[in-house]
Every structure is written in C-alpha cells, then in structure tokens.
Design a protein around this motif. Structure first.
Motif, PDB file in Angstrom:
ATOM      1  N   LEU A   6     -10.966  -6.485  44.768  1.00 38.85           N
ATOM      2  CA  LEU A   6     -10.559  -5.658  45.480  1.00 38.85           C
ATOM      3  C   LEU A   6      -8.938  -6.022  47.110  1.00 38.85           C
ATOM      4  O   LEU A   6     -10.471  -5.991  47.951  1.00 38.85           O
ATOM      5  CB  LEU A   6     -10.701  -4.059  45.791  1.00 38.85           C
ATOM      6  N   VAL A   7      -8.389  -5.932  47.252  1.00 40.14           N
ATOM      7  CA  VAL A   7      -6.882  -5.531  48.294  1.00 40.14           C
ATOM      8  C   VAL A   7      -6.726  -5.153  48.439  1.00 40.14           C
ATOM      9  O   VAL A   7      -5.900  -4.302  47.613  1.00 40.14           O
ATOM     10  CB  VAL A   7      -6.771  -7.129  48.058  1.00 40.14           C
ATOM     11  N   GLN A   9      -3.228  -3.015  49.259  1.00 40.20           N
ATOM     12  CA  GLN A   9      -1.596  -2.648  49.930  1.00 40.20           C
ATOM     13  C   GLN A   9      -0.922  -3.201  49.961  1.00 40.20           C
ATOM     14  O   GLN A   9      -1.059  -2.389  51.464  1.00 40.20           O
ATOM     15  CB  GLN A   9      -1.341  -1.370  47.952  1.00 40.20           C
ATOM     16  N   SER A  45      -6.593  -3.910  43.401  1.00 40.51           N
ATOM     17  CA  SER A  45      -6.734  -3.614  44.061  1.00 40.51           C
ATOM     18  C   SER A  45      -6.112  -1.638  43.799  1.00 40.51           C
ATOM     19  O   SER A  45      -6.053  -1.465  42.887  1.00 40.51           O
ATOM     20  CB  SER A  45      -4.573  -3.751  45.317  1.00 40.51           C
TER      21      SER A  45
END
Length: 300
Positions: A6-7, A9, A45
């Motif tokens: 998960l990155v 936004q 994300s």
C-alpha cells in the motif's frame, strides 16, 4: 506475484469538488485502488471504496459541469451516475459498482472497403476505425462519422466485449504541450526474453514509474548505443522499462504484453483537450470477443 504494497496517493492539484474521483481499479467495498488490475506490476494504494467514490462524483457533477474544471467530463455518463445515486437508483445499483467495462457487449460498428460474410476471424482484413496494424479488431461507437467514412462503405454492426480495457494515457514527449495516446505497460525480463526485444526498437522508455513515463520524466539516453544498451538492460532488471503501446497500430508483441497484464483490448474516448488526432475507438484483441449482429452497405 503482484506488488500489493500500500502506497500513499498523490495530492490533487485541484480541490476535490472540482474533479472526478477516478473509478478505474477501485474496489467496490474495500478501501483500496489498483494501478494495473490483474497485472504482475500492480501497485495498490489507499482509496475511498468505489461505492462512496461514485456517490461523491454524483454530488460534484453539477459543479464540475458548470466550472469546466474536469476535461474528461462525459455528460451522458455523469447524468446516468447522478440518476442512479441521487434520484432513487440506490447505492447498490450505482456506477460505483458497475459490471466490468464491456461485460455485456458494447454496440459498435466496423467499416471495410470489401464486404464479407460470416464472423470475424484473424485472416480477415483489419481495415476499420483506425490506421490499424496486423493485430486487433477496431470499431467505432457510431456507424457513420468523419473518421469511419474513410475506411469503406461496408458496415458491420456487432456486440464487442472488452471486459478489461487497457488504460490509455496522454503521454508527454517533451515537445511543447503535445501528447500522444499510449498504453504505458511495464516490461518484465521474462517477456523481454520471450519476445527477443531489441533496445534499438522504438516504443520503449526508461522511467521510475508509470506516472513518470506518462509525464515524460524518462531517463536521458547516452551518446553511444553500447552505453544505452547497458542502461536499458540494467533498467529492465530493475523493472523500470515501459512499452508505449499505440492502440492504433498493434503488433503481436503488443498483444502478448497486454494479455500478460490482464487486458483484452481498448475502449478509448478521446478527451476534448487531446492534442493528438487519434479518434475514439474500441479495440478487441480476439475474434471471440465479437458477436456480429447486422451488416449493410452505404450508398456511394
């Protein structure tokens, strides 16, 4: 295995109420969004669930239509989404949770210079709403328009199923404000070896991400080919090589890369701000995606 880390936004440049929340890759009920759904290069994300994002788009649609802040505003699609979310369609039936694009078949039209009977097949001429290459079956949403007229007066109406269209971005080439519609696809070392790609061939860029490739933030090419070849293969192992696929001129290699990432065609809608002349079009990769419904010949 897909990279599902998960990155965060990126921040929007415009206020949230002046642009639509992108729905592509967004989970319906879970709080995440994928950059390349079904792809081995996918990144995930945090994002609003699709059912909430669709309702938010319905609420902001009137303001976006009035201000003109959203260049991708589609009046028909927005009106349908507004009706489903605000005027009694119910959240469960909203655009936030649609069937996959083309799942029910899109009504489309194919034009050729020479009429043919029967179903579409790979050995048939590929002349239609595009300057097409050796692969793909091209269609327009309209039976007659300035673009399709040049491809012949023999019209075939069909249902076309493109259930997972590849995203097409307006890619910057660093010359003024000119952009060109391309699908930006990560190249894997295995695919590169199987397809025996040559760094001298056009259509490949080196960048840190898909977003950088779209923005034209690509690696500077060295002065000699030997240096570039070394740069290319090093970037390939680091997963920093991307192919810019032209939807209008598909090659067998393009098709295999599209399928590697889980895509089975294109559903390109030309934005009003586009600087390229490429028209809106639907592209299926396989004849099995097409069901012929009717055919006729326009008068001379």
């Amino acid at each position: 295995m897909a990279d599902n880390k998960l990155v965060p936004q990126s921040k929007n440049k415009l206020p949230w109420y002046e642009q639509a929340l992108p729905m592509e890759g967004r989970a319906t009920f879970l709080p995440f969004q994928d950059t390349l759904p079904g792809s081995v290069m996918n990144q995930r994300s945090w994002a609003l669930p699709g059912i909430i994002a669709g309702a938010a788009n319905a609420i902001t649609a009137p303001g976006r239509a009035y201000s003109g802040s959203d260049p991708m505003f589609d009046p028909q699609e927005e009106a349908a989404n507004f009706a489903m979310n605000v005027m009694g369609g119910g959240m469960g039936a909203s655009r936030a949770a649609p069937a996959p694009a083309g799942a029910l078949g899109m009504n489309a039209f194919h034009r050729t210079a020479i009429p043919f009977e029967g179903n579409f097949a790979r050995n048939r001429p590929q002349s239609q709403n595009s300057f097409s290459g050796p692969e793909g079956f091209y269609f327009s949403r309209h039976s007659k328009d300035p673009t399709t007229d040049v491809f012949g007066r023999h019209v075939i109406q069909a249902d076309v199923k493109v259930t997972n269209p590849a995203p097409v971005s307006q890619v910057s080439f660093g010359v003024g404000n000119h952009t060109t519609p391309r699908a930006v696809l990560p190249v894997t070392p295995v695919w590169a070896k199987l397809n025996n790609i040559d760094p001298k061939q056009g259509g490949y860029v080196i960048a840190n991400s898909v977003a950088d490739a779209i923005a034209g933030n690509t690696a500077r090419r060295p002065n000699t080919y030997a240096e570039y070849e070394q740069q290319f293969y090093s970037a390939l192992m680091d997963k920093k090589v991307f192919k810019l696929v032209n939807p209008e001129i598909l090659t067998p290699g393009d098709v295999s890369l599209l399928k590697l990432h889980g895509y089975n065609g294109f559903e390109y809608k030309r934005p009003q701000t586009a600087t390229s002349s490429m028209p809106s079009q639907i592209v299926a990769l396989d004849p099995e995606q097409i069901v012929r419904k009717a055919a006729w010949t326009e008068p001379k």
